[in-house]
Write a protein that holds these residues in place. Structure first.
Motif, PDB file in Angstrom:
ATOM      1  N   ASN A 151      26.772 -38.471 -14.677  1.00 30.04           N
ATOM      2  CA  ASN A 151      27.506 -37.525 -15.520  1.00 30.04           C
ATOM      3  C   ASN A 151      27.281 -37.771 -17.012  1.00 30.04           C
ATOM      4  N   ASP A 152      26.581 -38.854 -17.370  1.00 24.92           N
ATOM      5  CA  ASP A 152      26.491 -39.223 -18.784  1.00 24.92           C
ATOM      6  C   ASP A 152      25.206 -39.988 -19.092  1.00 24.92           C
ATOM      7  N   ALA A 153      25.182 -41.278 -18.734  1.00 34.62           N
ATOM      8  CA  ALA A 153      24.097 -42.160 -19.176  1.00 34.62           C
ATOM      9  C   ALA A 153      22.715 -41.647 -18.780  1.00 34.62           C
ATOM     10  N   ALA A 199      35.890 -41.911 -16.456  1.00 29.90           N
ATOM     11  CA  ALA A 199      36.376 -42.048 -17.837  1.00 29.90           C
ATOM     12  C   ALA A 199      35.528 -41.217 -18.797  1.00 29.90           C
ATOM     13  N   GLU A 200      34.216 -41.158 -18.557  1.00 31.52           N
ATOM     14  CA  GLU A 200      33.345 -40.379 -19.451  1.00 31.52           C
ATOM     15  C   GLU A 200      33.628 -38.885 -19.309  1.00 31.52           C
ATOM     16  N   ALA A 201      34.036 -38.477 -18.107  1.00 33.93           N
ATOM     17  CA  ALA A 201      34.389 -37.069 -17.917  1.00 33.93           C
ATOM     18  C   ALA A 201      35.636 -36.737 -18.740  1.00 33.93           C
ATOM     19  N   VAL A 202      36.629 -37.629 -18.687  1.00 33.12           N
ATOM     20  CA  VAL A 202      37.839 -37.415 -19.494  1.00 33.12           C
ATOM     21  C   VAL A 202      37.458 -37.349 -20.972  1.00 33.12           C
ATOM     22  N   LYS A 203      36.595 -38.258 -21.378  1.00 35.89           N
ATOM     23  CA  LYS A 203      36.197 -38.308 -22.787  1.00 35.89           C
ATOM     24  C   LYS A 203      35.566 -37.001 -23.250  1.00 35.89           C
ATOM     25  N   VAL A 204      34.564 -36.547 -22.511  1.00 40.64           N
ATOM     26  CA  VAL A 204      33.844 -35.351 -22.973  1.00 40.64           C
ATOM     27  C   VAL A 204      34.760 -34.134 -22.920  1.00 40.64           C
ATOM     28  N   GLY A 264      36.353 -43.089 -28.618  1.00 42.18           N
ATOM     29  CA  GLY A 264      36.877 -44.245 -27.866  1.00 42.18           C
ATOM     30  C   GLY A 264      35.895 -45.384 -27.707  1.00 42.18           C
ATOM     31  N   HIS A 265      34.679 -45.211 -28.192  1.00 45.45           N
ATOM     32  CA  HIS A 265      33.641 -46.195 -27.879  1.00 45.45           C
ATOM     33  C   HIS A 265      33.598 -47.399 -28.808  1.00 45.45           C
ATOM     34  N   TRP A 266      34.202 -47.294 -29.993  1.00 47.31           N
ATOM     35  CA  TRP A 266      34.177 -48.490 -30.857  1.00 47.31           C
ATOM     36  C   TRP A 266      34.912 -49.624 -30.143  1.00 47.31           C
ATOM     37  N   ARG A 280      33.675 -52.843 -16.645  1.00 51.28           N
ATOM     38  CA  ARG A 280      32.662 -51.800 -16.577  1.00 51.28           C
ATOM     39  C   ARG A 280      32.717 -50.965 -17.858  1.00 51.28           C
ATOM     40  N   HIS A 281      31.575 -50.378 -18.211  1.00 46.55           N
ATOM     41  CA  HIS A 281      31.550 -49.533 -19.415  1.00 46.55           C
ATOM     42  C   HIS A 281      32.655 -48.471 -19.343  1.00 46.55           C
ATOM     43  N   GLY A 282      32.742 -47.796 -18.215  1.00 51.66           N
ATOM     44  CA  GLY A 282      33.741 -46.737 -18.081  1.00 51.66           C
ATOM     45  C   GLY A 282      35.167 -47.266 -18.160  1.00 51.66           C
ATOM     46  N   ALA A 284      36.116 -49.833 -19.887  1.00 47.21           N
ATOM     47  CA  ALA A 284      36.345 -50.102 -21.304  1.00 47.21           C
ATOM     48  C   ALA A 284      36.560 -48.793 -22.065  1.00 47.21           C
ATOM     49  N   VAL A 285      35.826 -47.760 -21.671  1.00 51.09           N
ATOM     50  CA  VAL A 285      35.971 -46.458 -22.327  1.00 51.09           C
ATOM     51  C   VAL A 285      37.372 -45.895 -22.089  1.00 51.09           C
ATOM     52  N   ALA A 286      37.893 -46.079 -20.884  1.00 55.01           N
ATOM     53  CA  ALA A 286      39.241 -45.575 -20.605  1.00 55.01           C
ATOM     54  C   ALA A 286      40.259 -46.203 -21.550  1.00 55.01           C
TER      55      ALA A 286
HETATM   56 ZN    ZN Z   1      29.993 -44.156 -22.775  1.00 54.48          ZN
END
Ligand code: ZN
Ligand code: NAD
Ligand code: NAD
Ligand code: ZN
Lengths: 379, 379
Positions: A151-153, A199-204, A264-266, A280-282, A284-286
């Motif tokens: 969905n992202d990377a 989490a990336e879906a929520v972000k976008v 949210g990525h900083w 996991r990256h996701g 941490a993104v959450a």
């Molecule tokens: Zn990301």
């Protein structure tokens, strides 16, 4: 005498991003069609697989080989699929990159040949850097096998490995030749990674797509329960939003400093570094999304009701909005490291609504501190 | 169910290519202006210099430092200029690339900071690969200091190093932020390298620019005599022709197999490899041009009169059209290696007139042999 010539270059890149099921069922023509369109005769293909994926799905390399045999008119494997380290280990050194360089050399792969890379986002980042730099770019077909990668990377134009202890320090911009997401390959993915990817879906959705946000709220119970159709839909829509952002955002190769999709990525990057890959990256993104949502709210950009909607969605999806490492985080240093990686002036996305964002160039430290405290209190 | 999304990306890149004299005279504002336009406040700059250049011009690093001090409002050197191996040694391993990565890390250079690379084409290729891959691309200002680098190698969008014994095996496509050619820096360049660089001018004139060819014929006596104004003009016009080709050729990142500007280069690359760097790139190109010109003539594509004009120009410039290594060359293997590097089907440019070319996809081996024999006989 001084002579100045103004050079202007406008390359274009077109690639398909296909979502399918059982891509290596010989009856599935997605991959064969992509190769067939690349020209007459069998195309040379070198295959690299994420070892974590193969551990969970040991039959995969055999299915790839059988598929190639069944489609010998359009594809010729130069050797048996290579199994290489996956996960963040793939990005920890040059081993995967070097293995891809050696594969291209052994297999005499040229710029018109293919590397097919099958694995998670980390694996695709490392293998992709190898493919992008051999002969200044052998054609790369990415087959992402995690939710986050599908969905992202896996759909973007970046690759890279970690170096000097820093995420993605070495890498390049290089569009793939094609992306083929096989939903069936997600069957072996641990539930933890499925959730992290969401989490990336929520972000976008939060930064650019209110309709997708509303749909995610609807889908959340089914997603949390592991419903396959719901996940397929969420992945396609999330990838679509990412693809639209990259194509339409005016800066696909990120020459400026703004990076809306880094909402949210900083904090996420800092948490990943602080926990040394335990998060996991996701995941941490959450946490990063939750923190910046509350910060947006506390600084008057976002209404309390909308902030609660965002946090509720994370909650409904089973994504934790707190991690103990956040308590110890030097947030000022993390923001400075993020600024430095983007370059130039600080650009952070903050929310002004569901699906709406603005850029801020400075952070109100006491409010950020208060947002962290509020998040800690919610646990 | 299969869902396919068509992604289309169209990044644009704009960069100036400036020809000036005494770029590090504090009164010369070219470099300062480029940095000033990049934003407010002094920009961070890391400087790397070709050791061969510095050996010939030991005052250079000091002049760079003094220039930066005089223009402290727009540029801040992160440390004293680094002196790194130049020439083909720069591309022989990862040392220069690694040194650039370390410089960006030590100096906290970000994607909005600058690497200023000063040197020959080989040095720029290696340092440029380092700059292009640190943070997925720190801004690169190339300052080419050979004729070949000013008129060709330094103005394009490619970088790379040699690997597995193959020229440019590892590299990337990455447009520079700016190119600043300081004609005064050519003063220390050995005559041999000046002449070698002119081979690329003959090449680009032959494949796409009949007016430039005519002008080169006029300028040839002055160029051979070392006239400075003539060289400046030839460099600017040659660079212009290259830049126009890259911008207007429809394939700046070379996704297809055609490479018109590689006229004569299949043999050139093979001769460079065979002589292990004893031959300069431009010297090898001169031999390659001569061979393919005669082949074009013998296969009926080019008139004898035009072939003789081409060879006469090389001669008038003092460029040898023969090298003993050509006698021993396995030409079939060299063509195959070239095909493999370009990828896919064989594409070779051959001349149909002065400033006109076509693509051929196969080679008439006896005619190529005869062209070689004819060239040998001319010595
Ligand atoms: Zn990301
Ligand atoms: N290039 C980009 O634009 C971009 C964007 C976002 C994230 N990323 C990168 O993506 C990486 C994270 O990717 P990820 O979330 O996919 O995690 P991951 O690649 O680290 O994979 C997680 C684990 O799952 C395993 N795995 C992969 N597929 C599996 C499957 N189907 N079944 C069972 N196990 C499987 C892997 O071996 C690994 O151990 C990070 O390095 C991040 O920096 C890159
Ligand atoms: N990237 C591209 O698009 C592209 C195009 C064509 C060629 N190239 C590459 O360029 C390289 C050849 O470059 P080149 O012809 O500039 O040779 P070079 O870079 O090898 O330099 C030749 C020698 O001159 C020295 N030198 C450089 N500037 C000097 C100066 N002003 N005074 C005295 N000595 C100086 C160098 O240290 C070196 O020893 C090859 O590696 C070739 O593959 C790249
Ligand atoms: Zn050349």
């Amino acid at each position: 005498m001084t002579v100045a010539i103004a050079q202007h270059i406008a390359p274009t890149f077109d690639f398909p991003v296909v979502f399918t099921r059982k891509a290596f069922d010989p009856a599935n023509s997605v991959l064969a069609d992509i190769l067939a369109q690349a020209g007459a005769g069998p195309r040379k293909v070198g295959v690299v697989c994420d070892a974590g994926l193969v551990a969970a799905d040991p039959g995969l390399p055999g299915r790839v080989t059988a598929y190639a045999a069944a489609h010998g008119d359009v594809m010729a494997l130069v050797e048996a699929p290579l199994i290489l380290p996956g996960g963040e280990a793939a990005k920890a050194d040059f081993a995967v990159v070097q293995a891809v360089w050696e594969l291209t050399f052994r297999g005499k792969l040229c710029r018109q040949s293919f590397v097919l890379a099958i694995g998670g986002g980390a694996f695709l980042d490392a293998a992709g850097f190898g493919a992008a730099t051999a002969h200044r770019g052998v054609r790369l077909i990415r087959m992402p096998t995690t939710v986050l990668a599908q969905n992202d990377a896996g759909v973007g134009v970046k690759n890279g490995i970690n170096y000097f202890g820093r995420k993605n320090y070495i890498g390049a911009f290089a569009p793939p030749y094609a992306v083929v997401s096989d939903h069936a390959l997600l069957a072996t993915l641990p539930r933890r990674d499925v959730l992290a990817g969401l989490a990336e879906a929520v972000k976008v959705a939060l930064v650019r797509d209110p309709l997708f946000f509303a749909r995610l709220v609807e889908l959340a119970p089914r997603l949390a329960a592991g419903d396959d159709e719901a996940l397929f839909e969420a992945n396609v829509r999330c990838a679509e939003a990412h693809l639209q952002h990259i194509a339409g955002g005016g800066d696909p190769f990120e020459l400026g400093s703004a990076r809306p999709l880094d909402f949210g990525h900083w904090a996420a990057h800092a948490l990943e570094e602080a926990t040394r890959g335990e998060l996991r990256h996701g995941e941490a993104v959450a946490v990063g999304i939750a923190l910046d949502t509350l910060y947006s709210c506390r600084t008057g950009l976002l209404s309390r009701a909308e902030a609660e909607q965002a946090l509720s969605l994370l909650d409904a999806l089973g994504l934790a909005v707190w991690h103990p490492a956040l308590a110890d985080l030097d947030m000022a240093a993390a923001i400075e490291a993020f600024r430095e990686h983007l370059g130039g002036r600080l650009h952070l996305s903050m929310l002004t609504g569901i699906g709406q964002r603005i850029e801020v160039h400075a952070v109100d430290a006491p409010q950020l501190e208060a947002a962290r405290a509020e998040l800690a209190g919610r646990q």
